[in-house]
Write an enzyme that holds these catalytic residues in place. Structure first.
Site, mmCIF file in Angstrom:
data_model
loop_
_atom_site.group_PDB
_atom_site.id
_atom_site.type_symbol
_atom_site.label_atom_id
_atom_site.label_comp_id
_atom_site.label_asym_id
_atom_site.label_seq_id
_atom_site.Cartn_x
_atom_site.Cartn_y
_atom_site.Cartn_z
ATOM 1 N N GLY A 12 0.790 -1.229 0.000
ATOM 2 C CA GLY A 12 0.000 0.000 0.000
ATOM 3 C C GLY A 12 0.820 1.276 0.000
ATOM 4 N N ASN A 14 1.784 3.041 -2.553
ATOM 5 C CA ASN A 14 1.165 4.009 -3.478
ATOM 6 C C ASN A 14 -0.128 4.568 -2.900
ATOM 7 O OD1 ASN A 14 2.594 4.377 -6.157
ATOM 8 N ND2 ASN A 14 2.740 2.163 -5.866
ATOM 9 N N ILE A 88 -10.919 -6.514 -12.917
ATOM 10 C CA ILE A 88 -12.123 -5.793 -12.478
ATOM 11 C C ILE A 88 -13.359 -6.382 -13.162
ATOM 12 C CG2 ILE A 88 -13.211 -3.501 -12.425
ATOM 13 C CD1 ILE A 88 -10.719 -3.882 -10.604
ATOM 14 N N HIS A 104 1.163 0.611 -13.235
ATOM 15 C CA HIS A 104 1.912 -0.615 -13.533
ATOM 16 C C HIS A 104 3.408 -0.276 -13.573
ATOM 17 C CE1 HIS A 104 2.439 -4.666 -15.033
ATOM 18 N NE2 HIS A 104 3.362 -4.169 -15.852
HETATM 19 C C1 GAR Z 1 3.340 -1.198 -7.523
HETATM 20 O O1 GAR Z 1 4.661 -1.285 -7.988
HETATM 21 C C2 GAR Z 1 2.380 -1.231 -8.689
HETATM 22 O O2 GAR Z 1 2.858 -0.613 -9.845
HETATM 23 C C3 GAR Z 1 2.233 -2.712 -8.901
HETATM 24 O O3 GAR Z 1 2.135 -3.237 -7.610
HETATM 25 C C4 GAR Z 1 2.974 -2.448 -6.741
HETATM 26 C C5 GAR Z 1 2.203 -2.139 -5.488
HETATM 27 O O4 GAR Z 1 3.069 -1.568 -4.545
HETATM 28 N N1 GAR Z 1 1.117 -3.049 -9.729
HETATM 29 C C6 GAR Z 1 1.149 -4.034 -10.609
HETATM 30 O O5 GAR Z 1 2.118 -4.760 -10.752
HETATM 31 C C7 GAR Z 1 -0.122 -4.199 -11.419
HETATM 32 N N2 GAR Z 1 0.063 -5.105 -12.493
HETATM 33 P P1 GAR Z 1 2.513 -0.857 -3.256
HETATM 34 O O6 GAR Z 1 1.548 -1.851 -2.580
HETATM 35 O O7 GAR Z 1 3.720 -0.602 -2.412
HETATM 36 O O8 GAR Z 1 1.802 0.388 -3.668
#
Ligand code: GAR
Length: 196
Positions: A12, A14, A88, A104
């Site tokens: 989490g 982001n 989704i 992504h």
């Molecule tokens: C992020 O790097 C995001 O870009 C990726 O998951 C991570 C979540 O990190 N998303 C994907 O790979 C979607 N295909 P976080 O939980 O620290 O925000």
């Protein structure tokens, strides 16, 4: 007031970047956080920041309209997928057409699709000997990582990079750019859609 719901499965970071960016704003609110994992960092961030949160079960997510109903009753304007690993369902895609955004950790269309998340993405970049990686922020459609791209930012891939070191650098780019791009999208698209 523009209301954002965040869907996330992981640590989490982001989601936290979004919570912190919009915390003092009177016109935008992180209104709701949904995760498929009770013990995820994103649920802790939501709880600590006093944001309503909900743990979703896979069967309920795909076989009922519960989330669609919850989003509508909260008058959510925009959904942000911040590391959410499930596709989704159609009912949400229909209600929120053009209003679901994903981040992504690669330069799509490269290194996207089913199974491409976390370190799998960065391993794939290193295996392909790409000179650059980066982030993509895009609208969500019925396929993994395939909707219209609204923002990309590049970074170099270093000869010394491991999947972990590349992931760390890309994550910094995500935190720097996701909140600003969401803010821009709200001003350019969501506010406009609400006023027509
Ligand atoms: C992020 O790097 C995001 O870009 C990726 O998951 C991570 C979540 O990190 N998303 C994907 O790979 C979607 N295909 P976080 O939980 O620290 O925000």
């Amino acid at each position: 007031m523009i209301k954002i719901a965040i869907l996330a499965s992981g640590s989490g970071s982001n989601a936290l970047a979004l919570i912190e960016y919009f915390r003092e704003r009177k016109d935008v609110e992180i209104n709701f956080v949904i995760s498929n994992k009770r013990k995820s960092g994103v649920i802790t961030h939501a709880a600590v920041n006093d944001i309503d949160h909900y743990i979703i079960d896979k069967e309920i997510f795909y076989e009922s309209s519960l989330i669609d109903i919850k989003m509508k009753s909260r008058k959510i304007d925009l959904i942000v997928l911040a590391g959410f690993l499930w596709k989704i369902p159609d009912n949400l895609l229909k209600t929120f057409a053009g209003r679901i955004i994903n981040i992504h950790p690669s330069l799509l269309p490269k290194h996207g699709g089913l199974g491409m998340y976390g370190l799998h993405v960065h391993r794939s970049v290193l295996d392909s000997k790409d000179e650059h990686s980066g982030i993509s922020i895009h609208l969500v459609n019925e396929n993994y990582d395939e909707g219209e791209i609204i923002f990309q930012k590049k970074c170099d891939v270093l000869i010394t990079d491991t999947p972990e070191s590349l992931a760390d650098r890309v994550l910094v780019l995500e935190h720097e750019n996701l909140p600003k791009q969401i803010d821009k999208f709200i001003k350019q698209e969501i506010v406009k859609q609400k006023t027509v």
